[in-house]
Write an enzyme that holds these catalytic residues in place. Sequence first.
Site, mmCIF file in Angstrom:
data_model
loop_
_atom_site.group_PDB
_atom_site.id
_atom_site.type_symbol
_atom_site.label_atom_id
_atom_site.label_comp_id
_atom_site.label_asym_id
_atom_site.label_seq_id
_atom_site.Cartn_x
_atom_site.Cartn_y
_atom_site.Cartn_z
ATOM 1 N N GLU A 1 0.865 -1.183 0.000
ATOM 2 C CA GLU A 1 0.000 0.000 0.000
ATOM 3 C C GLU A 1 0.893 1.222 0.000
ATOM 4 O OE1 GLU A 1 -2.637 -0.400 3.403
ATOM 5 O OE2 GLU A 1 -2.459 -2.533 2.929
ATOM 6 N N ASP B 1 -4.951 8.732 11.181
ATOM 7 C CA ASP B 1 -3.571 8.308 11.407
ATOM 8 C C ASP B 1 -2.989 8.834 12.709
ATOM 9 O OD1 ASP B 1 -2.801 6.710 9.104
ATOM 10 O OD2 ASP B 1 -3.325 8.501 7.967
#
Lengths: 602, 256
Positions: free
Chosen positions: B46, B57
């Site tokens: 990814e 995140d």
Amino acid sequence: MKIKVCGLKHPENIKAVAALQPDYAGFIFYGKSPRYMANLAAGALQTIPASIKKTGVFVNESSENIDRLVTEYGFNAVQLHGDESPEFCAAFKGRVTVIKAFGINEDFDFEQLKDYANNVDLFLFDTKTKEYGGSGKTFDWAILDQYKLDIPFFLSGGVGLENIKEVKNITHPQFYGVDLNSRFENEPGLKNIEKLKEAFKIIKNKIQQMKYGVNEQGYYGDFGGAYIPEMLYPNVEELREQYLNIINDDDFKAEFDDLLKNYVGRPSPLYHAKRYSEKYGANIFFKREDLNHTGSHKINNAIGQILLAKRLGKKRIIAETGAGQHGVATATVCALMNIECVVYMGEIDMVRQAPNVARMKMLGAKVVPATSGSKTLKDATNEALRDWIGNPVDTHYIIGSVVGPYPYPDIVARFQSIISQETKAQLLEQTGKELPQYVMACVGGGSNAMGMFYHFIEDEAVKLVAVEAAGKGVNSGESAATTALGDEGVLHGSRTILMQTEDGQVVEPYSISAGLDYPGIGPQHAHLFKTGRGQYVSITDEEALQAGLLCCQLEGIIPAIETAHALAQLEKMKFEANDNVVICISGRGDKDLDTYINYFGY
Amino acid sequence: MNRLNKLFASKNNNLLSIYFTAGYPALNTTVDIAEALEKSGADFLEIGFPYSDPVADGPTIQHSSEVALENGMSLKVLFEELAELRSRVSIPILLMGYFNPIAQYGVERFCKKAAEVGVDGIIVPDLPIYEYEKMYSSYFIDNGLSNIFLVTPQTSEERIRKIDELSNSFIYLLSSSTITGYNLKLSDSVEEYYKRITAMKLKNPTIIGFGITDSSSFTKACNYANGAIIGSKFVKLLGEEGYMDNIEGFVKGIRP
């Protein structure tokens, strides 16, 4: 969806129905109906509030009789339920709202309505019977798809608690409201209040589709929605499913109203600013949100959301804050309700707004610095969202503005709408007219502006003026004038207009006022801007500071620098002498004294 | 059938995927890192494209995104770097990032360009199912790109079924409701969640991500899914000196 309750005839029962606040109350003047109100004195209708349209229902009555009864009973609407011609209807149009009723079956020819289109205000579609309605039976609602004119209609005939949910699924663009009658009765003409209450609850929990309002998917035109990672989906979904149920509940309303009155100090005054009026050549009114407890409009939303959180069973509150006003309001209501409170604030803002950091701490909140990104409001929002991802079950996030994923923009707007709700009543009392020519407010995310606009949005004669912060000038590179500098995109969970680079990175805005220093605007503002319903302008730091000082000197009010932006716009407006102009004084300027002092050297 | 489908058809357990942020620690490293990961044995990758406001995140990936943006990374630059991807790397590649940069680039243009450089799938955490289905799915499908959806322990069964129906390569299971970069704790409730997913007999394979940091958590995750993804831990490595020489050791340390 509008609600009409029809077939009333007993004075006490009328009062009880009126207390439910339907949009229309119907009285039947037809001798063959078991709901004939022949014995009802005209005075019995005087207790009905003006917000409810009193409707006389007639079947092939002479126009002289209708005329007389309209005067006698003070009807605001007539419903013509017989074979009245378009010309007959036209004679009443303009004087009262004219509703023409038709009995519908599978053979009904909608073409015949064309001749009525210019002569009536509304249609009412009832089940076709020999006796001009009153059958308590439904017709096949799928037939309504054949109706293509642009006159709104009421749906009537056999609507009851059993099928009210299906009514809510009718998506016809002209579907205006529902007529409740025989299925809500103990006997003909005597309404069952409990059943009606239940129906009102179900109906009012549907989003009312208005031109500038939100739809069921959370969109305002092209803007809104819920662009959130899956981790936030359950939190937001829980809110979406429950918020209307909760905030329309009588207990909730009572507690909210009580706190607004006795804790916040509402209603806030609508003050006719005479020296301003003289200076700008119009009637300038100040809506004094600065006089609320904690010093700004932010408390309205914080109170509403803490009550919402309590009813959702949440044990912990998080919030973001820029200038600290929303953080202080949230810390305040958490202290009031004895709920744990964590406020995220950009590290840079914590330095700029140190007194508010101290206030939050004194109120028992934990203030967590946001150290990522630009260390200001948008990063505090990111940190709050991250916290919420990690605490999906027990935590409620009190967003402070009309931003974020749906349903937040709608929740915050509803709680702030008290501002325009009070304004309307106060204007009516002070000027005799509830609609002004202009309403004005400053916009960062836009919660005070949305509260100020809310009940005027659908009245297109009222001009909405939203004032953004131009910072050091729109083209200076240091600005927060979102509509001037931004493009469509996604920020903090909603599609809106935001300041961003060509690559879609969010640009850090600048304004001297921390409360306007946000790179986006609420999605409903984006919609008002794009459709042209609202006028979006901007004011520089310097213009705002000058306007703030002027307000001190002319009216003895030290406004927040956010508010001073809205005041500064007055300099650029051209009013007629009789214009009524309401400007939202969103907050008081105590928190900004340092900035004022540094600028003016007092 | 894209490379992802072929991979899952040929191998259905212990799949190892690695995430890294493009442009971190420097520009022009994307394909080098990808190549090194393939050589070290990673099954698919990814590649994150950075965003200024990455709400899902934790600090490690946030930091890598900030550095990447400072370095000048953007979708335009990324696609330039990926022009040589398929001459050097053959394992499946996904792009992962937030919706706003894609929206500004243009969703259709983004999908076309991704397919052109040889990308197989896209992960956009903040693009919801409703908007994907209603407005964008045709761009993904027409360009042969798989769109990957996330599932958390709080996702309802009904919604998981819907996601299974819309997916055509794999489903990304989050180890818990968390942002990236925290250690996986295999508590009873997490185990119960994995078992619940297994019992649903979904048509798509599942890959577990978020909180996988080492060989032990990788192995545990693979007990319940077809493989697992390592992100923050690898991004940390990229922040260290001499990282290119340590990639092989890192990958072999996860899955000997």
